[in-house]
Write an enzyme that holds these catalytic residues in place. Structure first.
Site, short mmCIF file in Angstrom:
data_model
loop_
_atom_site.label_atom_id
_atom_site.label_comp_id
_atom_site.label_asym_id
_atom_site.label_seq_id
_atom_site.Cartn_x
_atom_site.Cartn_y
_atom_site.Cartn_z
CG ASN A 124 -0.25 0.03 2.55
OD1 ASN A 124 0.96 0.23 2.63
ND2 ASN A 124 -1.00 -0.17 3.62
N GLY A 125 0.18 2.41 0.14
CA GLY A 125 0.87 3.70 0.14
C GLY A 125 1.47 4.09 1.46
CG MET A 126 4.16 2.21 3.11
SD MET A 126 5.81 2.41 2.38
CE MET A 126 5.37 2.99 0.73
CB VAL A 127 -1.29 6.98 4.31
CG1 VAL A 127 -1.84 8.13 5.14
CG2 VAL A 127 -0.80 7.49 2.95
CB VAL A 266 -8.54 -20.05 2.88
CG1 VAL A 266 -9.80 -20.49 3.62
CG2 VAL A 266 -7.33 -20.08 3.80
CG HIS A 516 -8.86 3.66 2.05
ND1 HIS A 516 -8.79 5.02 2.29
CD2 HIS A 516 -7.58 3.25 1.86
CE1 HIS A 516 -7.53 5.41 2.26
NE2 HIS A 516 -6.77 4.35 1.99
CG HIS A 560 -5.13 6.68 4.28
ND1 HIS A 560 -4.63 6.64 3.01
CD2 HIS A 560 -5.57 7.95 4.47
CE1 HIS A 560 -4.75 7.84 2.44
NE2 HIS A 560 -5.33 8.66 3.32
#
Length: 582
Positions: A124-127, A266, A516, A560
């Protein structure tokens, strides 16, 4: 022991624990028993497996459909992203796609989700934004469990976080509140490496001039973010900090009571014992990601599903847990009529806004030098993502919107809107509190086929009206003396210039999401017919089965979503251990 097409495994403890298995065939059939099975090695599942295996009395199996992410350079360098420095990047992504969206004039929405240890936290964008105090206080109201309130969760927030200095060690005083962070936790967080750029300085000046509406907030993660905040990211020492690196590092992998099974998908969950009163679901059916014969594993104590907002509802529906009528119409035998599975999915939708600007004074570092800086001492532009500051805003309570619709936010500490701030002329205004809801349903009875996902984007009239008000707010933000010599005009779409029809068309034709999505297995009060799990994240109507991921969120938070999942999972681990006296 072979039962039909499946192998059921409940055996005696042995030397298989404490290893990472790359393929289902590597896992010895006759040497295993597991107290807990965690189905999904994403953000939530990594936390659960790590925390449960801290107790040496419990043997834990973590199952992940994708590969390991720890040794991928392209995933470790924040400024590179998935497409560079990563071998076969598609293996780390579930490339889901929505059905055509009515609210997007028939366009489809991409729904990429992380596939591999750490899940979306690895790609992800790490926010790092937690959301508002009211978001969590409302969780407590929705579940009837005060343990989900903001104040009650603060120990879990700190337990998950390890605040670190910016890459390179610059002085970040005044850009965050030291009192609201954790320093001994797992996930490393930090501020940008390079301090105040010209756009940042103009934003600070604008906040002084327009402080009544756009104040500078010391720390956006203190539960009250409305205003301009400095962006915090899950980056430590210039490197991505994912759930895999934070919770499943080498010391954890060496635990004798933890087995990690990779490249294994799974398919379904199954009852162990069926009684008149309640199903006991602790068995999981899996298959190697390269095909083969399905295998079943059974947990002695609990099965925790952490497949994510798409994976978890999909697994449950394929298992016969969901709306009975819908399942049986596809030939899926219903074992539990739980109509809210796959319902109520929410997502942050964003409008593309464009300003005319004059280029700012910036220092450009070429990619070769940037990579050399990162290799040498983990500094430079590759240690950062895409912006330094974020604007969070509430639509005024006097707005005509709220005469027609009830405010969908959870309270006055919750912003309606988010705008990441940078020097680019394109910006994306995100609606954080949509009324629109989506759903997930099976396409067929084949569990290997992707589900039908309808995010329901911009299907409720409030959402378009709120974006309209949001554009007006952003026009006010980018006006005044702080922006002289930089902003020369607003290119739109402008609701005060365009007709309603043209404005809405441009929004619908160009909107994106912030990736999100949440919901589909929502929390609610114990005993209520609506919802999927109770306040302890136990699936209603069964024993032995919990869900720990963003699918249990009853609505999308004003954040986020990775930080809220860490918080959720930390408390979930305690709930599990407390229920067993662990």
């Amino acid at each position: 022991m072979i039962l039909g097409l499946f192998t059921t495994i409940i055996a005696i403890a042995g030397s298989t624990h404490g290893k990472v298995f790359q393929h289902l065939s590597e896992l010895p059939v006759d040497l295993m028993t597991f107290d807990f099975i965690v189905a999904g090695g994403g953000t939530g599942g990594s936390v659960i497996a790590s925390r449960l295996s801290e107790n040496k009395a419990f043997n834990v199996l973590l199952i992940e459909a994708g590969p390991d992410t720890a040794d991928q350079l392209g995933l470790s360098i924040p400024g590179w992203g998935l497409g560079k420095g990563t071998e076969n990047p598609s293996q780390f992504i579930w490339n889901y796609e929505s059905v055509p969206q009515e609210g997007w004039n028939g366009r489809k929405a991409g729904i990429p989700r992380g596939r591999g240890l750490g899940g979306s936290s690895a790609v992800n964008g790490m926010v790092y934004t937690r959301g508002s105090k009211d978001d969590y206080d409302n969780w407590a109201r929705v579940t009837g469990d005060p343990g989900w309130s903001w104040n009650a969760l603060r120990p879990y927030i700190r337990r998950s976080e390890r605040w670190t200095p910016p890459a390179g060690g610059r002085n970040a005083t005044g850009e965050y509140d030291p009192a609201v962070h954790g320093y001994m936790g797992r996930v490393e967080t930090s501020l940008p490496w390079d301090g105040h750029l010209e756009h940042d300085i103009r934003t600070i000046r604008n906040a002084e001039i327009q402080k009544a509406e756009f104040p500078l907030v010391l720390d956006g993660n203190a539960g009250r973010s409305i205003g301009v905040t400095w962006m915090q990211s899950t980056i430590g020492n210039g490197t991505r900090s994912s759930a895999a690196t934070a919770y499943l590092g080498d010391p954890v992998r060496k635990r004798s009571n933890l087995a990690i099974l990779l490249n294994t998908q799974v398919l379904r969950v199954h009852p162990v014992v069926s009684s008149v009163r309640r199903l006991d679901i602790r068995t999981v059916e899996v298959i190697s990601s390269d095909g083969g014969t399905p295998v079943k594993f059974t947990a002695k104590k609990e099965l925790v599903v952490s497949g994510g907002v798409i994976g978890t509802p999909h697994i449950l529906l394929n298992s016969g847990i969901g709306n009975r009528t819908e399942l049986e119409s596809l030939g899926v035998a219903s074992i539990l009529d739980l109509p809210d599975i796959g319902k109520g999915i929410t997502e942050h939708v964003a409008a593309n806004l464009v300003w005319d600007t004059v280029p700012l004074n910036t220092t450009t570092i070429d990619q070769d030098l940037a990579y050399a800086m990162w290799q040498q001492n983990r500094t430079g532009p590759l240690t950062a993502t895409f912006t330094h500051q974020i604007l969070w805003s509430r639509i005024p309570s006097s707005s005509s919107l709220f005469k027609e619709w009830k405010d969908p936010s959870t309270g006055t500490t919750s912003p309606h809107l988010e705008l990441p701030l940078d020097a680019a002329q394109n910006a994306y205004l995100a609606l954080l509190t949509p009324y629109s809801r989506g759903s997930l349903r099976l396409a067929s009875s084949n569990p290997l086929l992707p589900p039908l996902i309808d995010l329901g984007l911009l299907t409720h009239p409030f959402d378009m009206a709120a974006i309209k008000e949001g554009v007006r707010i952003m026009k006010r933000f980018y006006s005044g003396p702080a922006w002289e010599g930089y902003i020369t005009g607003f290119r739109g779409p402008d609701p005060d210039v365009l007709s309603n029809e043209e404005f809405e068309k441009r929004i619908r034709d160009n909107a994106i999401t912030f990736y999100h999505p949440v919901g589909g297995a929502a929390m609610s009060k114990r005993g209520e017919k609506r919802g999927v799990v109770d306040g302890e994240l136990k699936v209603k109507g069964v024993r032995g089965l919990r869900i720990v991921d963003a699918s249990v969120f009853p609505y999308v938070l004003t954040a986020h979503t990775q930080a809220p999942v860490y918080i959720l999972a930390e408390r979930a681990a305690d709930l599990i251990l407390t229920s067993l006296g662990g």
